[in-house]
Design a protein around this motif. Structure first.
Motif, PDB file in Angstrom:
ATOM      1  N   HIS A  62      38.312 -17.819 -38.964  1.00 33.33           N
ATOM      2  CA  HIS A  62      37.868 -16.580 -39.603  1.00 33.33           C
ATOM      3  C   HIS A  62      36.384 -16.295 -39.355  1.00 33.33           C
ATOM      4  CE1 HIS A  62      41.429 -15.359 -41.772  1.00 33.33           C
ATOM      5  NE2 HIS A  62      41.630 -16.599 -42.184  1.00 33.33           N
ATOM      6  N   PHE A  63      36.036 -15.005 -39.464  1.00 33.55           N
ATOM      7  CA  PHE A  63      34.633 -14.620 -39.466  1.00 33.55           C
ATOM      8  C   PHE A  63      33.945 -15.266 -40.673  1.00 33.55           C
ATOM      9  CE2 PHE A  63      36.518 -10.992 -37.196  1.00 33.55           C
ATOM     10  CZ  PHE A  63      35.574 -10.727 -36.193  1.00 33.55           C
ATOM     11  N   PRO A  64      32.694 -15.686 -40.528  1.00 31.75           N
ATOM     12  CA  PRO A  64      31.951 -16.187 -41.693  1.00 31.75           C
ATOM     13  C   PRO A  64      31.885 -15.141 -42.806  1.00 31.75           C
ATOM     14  CG  PRO A  64      30.771 -16.696 -39.660  1.00 31.75           C
ATOM     15  CD  PRO A  64      31.905 -15.791 -39.283  1.00 31.75           C
ATOM     16  N   GLU A  65      31.796 -13.871 -42.430  1.00 27.78           N
ATOM     17  CA  GLU A  65      31.734 -12.791 -43.419  1.00 27.78           C
ATOM     18  C   GLU A  65      33.005 -12.732 -44.266  1.00 27.78           C
ATOM     19  OE1 GLU A  65      29.231 -11.263 -39.890  1.00 27.78           O
ATOM     20  OE2 GLU A  65      31.009 -12.504 -40.216  1.00 27.78           O
ATOM     21  N   THR A  66      34.155 -12.996 -43.630  1.00 26.70           N
ATOM     22  CA  THR A  66      35.423 -12.974 -44.365  1.00 26.70           C
ATOM     23  C   THR A  66      35.455 -14.079 -45.407  1.00 26.70           C
ATOM     24  OG1 THR A  66      36.602 -12.039 -42.462  1.00 26.70           O
ATOM     25  CG2 THR A  66      37.927 -13.136 -44.147  1.00 26.70           C
ATOM     26  N   LEU A  67      35.037 -15.273 -45.024  1.00 22.03           N
ATOM     27  CA  LEU A  67      35.063 -16.399 -45.952  1.00 22.03           C
ATOM     28  C   LEU A  67      34.081 -16.197 -47.103  1.00 22.03           C
ATOM     29  CD1 LEU A  67      35.313 -19.348 -43.399  1.00 22.03           C
ATOM     30  CD2 LEU A  67      37.155 -18.176 -44.618  1.00 22.03           C
ATOM     31  N   ALA A  68      32.908 -15.658 -46.791  1.00 16.25           N
ATOM     32  CA  ALA A  68      31.916 -15.409 -47.840  1.00 16.25           C
ATOM     33  C   ALA A  68      32.421 -14.347 -48.816  1.00 16.25           C
ATOM     34  CB  ALA A  68      30.585 -14.978 -47.216  1.00 16.25           C
ATOM     35  N   TYR A  69      33.064 -13.319 -48.278  1.00 16.75           N
ATOM     36  CA  TYR A  69      33.609 -12.254 -49.126  1.00 16.75           C
ATOM     37  C   TYR A  69      34.761 -12.778 -49.973  1.00 16.75           C
ATOM     38  CZ  TYR A  69      35.973  -7.864 -50.322  1.00 16.75           C
ATOM     39  OH  TYR A  69      36.589  -6.836 -50.987  1.00 16.75           O
ATOM     40  N   ARG A  70      35.636 -13.574 -49.374  1.00 15.78           N
ATOM     41  CA  ARG A  70      36.733 -14.198 -50.132  1.00 15.78           C
ATOM     42  C   ARG A  70      36.178 -14.980 -51.321  1.00 15.78           C
ATOM     43  NH1 ARG A  70      38.793 -19.620 -47.642  1.00 15.78           N
ATOM     44  NH2 ARG A  70      36.624 -19.988 -48.238  1.00 15.78           N
ATOM     45  N   ASP A  71      35.163 -15.783 -51.064  1.00 15.86           N
ATOM     46  CA  ASP A  71      34.592 -16.608 -52.127  1.00 15.86           C
ATOM     47  C   ASP A  71      33.927 -15.751 -53.199  1.00 15.86           C
ATOM     48  OD1 ASP A  71      35.494 -18.785 -50.735  1.00 15.86           O
ATOM     49  OD2 ASP A  71      33.539 -19.304 -49.886  1.00 15.86           O
ATOM     50  N   ARG A  72      33.301 -14.660 -52.783  1.00 13.48           N
ATOM     51  CA  ARG A  72      32.656 -13.774 -53.756  1.00 13.48           C
ATOM     52  C   ARG A  72      33.691 -13.142 -54.686  1.00 13.48           C
ATOM     53  NH1 ARG A  72      29.664  -7.931 -52.474  1.00 13.48           N
ATOM     54  NH2 ARG A  72      29.514  -7.298 -54.673  1.00 13.48           N
ATOM     55  N   ILE A  73      34.761 -12.574 -54.096  1.00 14.68           N
ATOM     56  CA  ILE A  73      35.794 -11.926 -54.907  1.00 14.68           C
ATOM     57  C   ILE A  73      36.518 -12.954 -55.775  1.00 14.68           C
ATOM     58  CG2 ILE A  73      37.956 -10.623 -54.837  1.00 14.68           C
ATOM     59  CD1 ILE A  73      35.510  -8.969 -54.164  1.00 14.68           C
ATOM     60  N   ALA A  74      36.776 -14.132 -55.217  1.00 15.27           N
ATOM     61  CA  ALA A  74      37.453 -15.177 -55.981  1.00 15.27           C
ATOM     62  C   ALA A  74      36.649 -15.556 -57.220  1.00 15.27           C
ATOM     63  CB  ALA A  74      37.686 -16.405 -55.112  1.00 15.27           C
ATOM     64  N   ALA A  75      35.338 -15.626 -57.080  1.00 10.31           N
ATOM     65  CA  ALA A  75      34.478 -15.987 -58.207  1.00 10.31           C
ATOM     66  C   ALA A  75      34.366 -14.843 -59.207  1.00 10.31           C
ATOM     67  CB  ALA A  75      33.094 -16.384 -57.700  1.00 10.31           C
ATOM     68  N   GLU A  76      34.124 -13.632 -58.709  1.00 13.73           N
ATOM     69  CA  GLU A  76      33.911 -12.492 -59.598  1.00 13.73           C
ATOM     70  C   GLU A  76      35.182 -12.101 -60.342  1.00 13.73           C
ATOM     71  OE1 GLU A  76      32.182  -9.319 -57.325  1.00 13.73           O
ATOM     72  OE2 GLU A  76      30.260 -10.357 -57.059  1.00 13.73           O
ATOM     73  N   TRP A  77      36.344 -12.276 -59.708  1.00 10.69           N
ATOM     74  CA  TRP A  77      37.614 -11.884 -60.324  1.00 10.69           C
ATOM     75  C   TRP A  77      38.372 -13.068 -60.910  1.00 10.69           C
ATOM     76  CZ3 TRP A  77      40.200  -7.726 -56.628  1.00 10.69           C
ATOM     77  CH2 TRP A  77      39.328  -6.622 -56.514  1.00 10.69           C
ATOM     78  N   ASN A  78      37.774 -14.249 -60.834  1.00 13.22           N
ATOM     79  CA  ASN A  78      38.406 -15.450 -61.378  1.00 13.22           C
ATOM     80  C   ASN A  78      39.809 -15.643 -60.805  1.00 13.22           C
ATOM     81  OD1 ASN A  78      38.547 -17.783 -62.988  1.00 13.22           O
ATOM     82  ND2 ASN A  78      39.559 -16.681 -64.650  1.00 13.22           N
ATOM     83  N   LEU A  79      39.912 -15.593 -59.486  1.00 10.43           N
ATOM     84  CA  LEU A  79      41.214 -15.670 -58.826  1.00 10.43           C
ATOM     85  C   LEU A  79      41.799 -17.077 -58.860  1.00 10.43           C
ATOM     86  CD1 LEU A  79      40.672 -13.561 -55.568  1.00 10.43           C
ATOM     87  CD2 LEU A  79      41.551 -12.795 -57.789  1.00 10.43           C
ATOM     88  N   ASN A  80      43.104 -17.128 -58.914  1.00 10.51           N
ATOM     89  CA  ASN A  80      43.855 -18.361 -58.715  1.00 10.51           C
ATOM     90  C   ASN A  80      44.106 -18.477 -57.206  1.00 10.51           C
ATOM     91  OD1 ASN A  80      45.543 -20.581 -58.810  1.00 10.51           O
ATOM     92  ND2 ASN A  80      47.249 -19.487 -59.754  1.00 10.51           N
TER      93      ASN A  80
END
Length: 226
Positions: A62-80
């Motif tokens: 994956h693009f580094p940007e994709t992984l960083a964005y995934r982690d951001r949304i996962a943290a902000e939305w408290n994703l499982n």
């Protein structure tokens, strides 16, 4: 009907569809590449099932940007969040087979996306996606509610509530709900997958024309087992 009210109506219909179909779902999951439509449908799903497993295919490419964005949304939305990986690491695969994304992209997708996802889906009965008909001619006959057969023979209910949405509908939904989108869109990308197989689109009328250098349309995760 104004553009805003039309967009609201689409969102209401999609959310109602999800509520009706998830209410009695025994084990539901949602797959997400964290592209715009996937994040939009995820935003809706969380209103009905806040702890739904969110499956992300961690291919290693994956693009580094994709992984960083995934982690951001996962943290902000408290994703499982459930990161699903291939049996081999990228280094192991390349050592054994060479650079498959250059020589045999179907094989690479099979090893790093299709097989891992189908194994993971075996634990669920309902699968939610962000698929849309407008994305590709290979998705022109997509239905909101379909049944999907895994290679094991297990049958899942597959829900695609954004089937009839346009790209504009997706972006309007994101704007209305203050959802930040993957920064790669700002660079001109219109369909984003693994970095080696994603380029800027060469056909402005085909958002997926930048995938796999136009050699194929699908990675295979949405193709039925036969």
């Amino acid at each position: 009907m104004t553009t805003a009210s039309a967009s609201d109506a689409l969102a209401l219909t999609a959310s109602s569809f999800l509520r009706e179909n998830l209410e009695h779902a025994q084990r539901a999951c949602i797959t997400s590449s964290f592209q715009a439509e996937d994040v939009a449908v995820l935003h809706m799903v969380l209103q009905h099932q806040p702890q739904i497993p969110v499956i992300f295919l961690e291919t290693g490419y994956h693009f580094p940007e994709t992984l960083a964005y995934r982690d951001r949304i996962a943290a902000e939305w408290n994703l499982n969040l459930v990161n699903v990986e291939a049996e081999q690491s990228v280094a192991e695969q390349e050592s054994q087979f060479g650079i498959l994304n250059q020589t045999a992209p179907d094989r690479c997708c099979g090893l790093r996306k299709v097989e891992p996802l189908f194994r993971a889906l075996g634990a669920y009965t309902t699968w939610v996606t962000g698929l849309r008909r407008q994305q590709s001619k290979s998705r022109a006959n997509l239905q909101p509610h379909e049944f999907f057969t895994l290679p094991t023979g297990k049958i899942l209910a597959k829900l695609s509530p954004l089937t009839e949405w346009t790209t504009r509908d997706v972006w309007q939904y994101a704007e209305q709900h203050s959802i930040p989108l993957l920064p790669l869109y700002e660079q001109g990308y219109t369909s984003i997958g693994c970095a080696p197989c994603t380029s800027l689109p060469f056909d402005e009328n085909d958002p997926r024309s930048g995938r796999w250098s136009g050699r194929k349309l699908e990675c295979g995760i949405h193709l039925q087992a036969h």
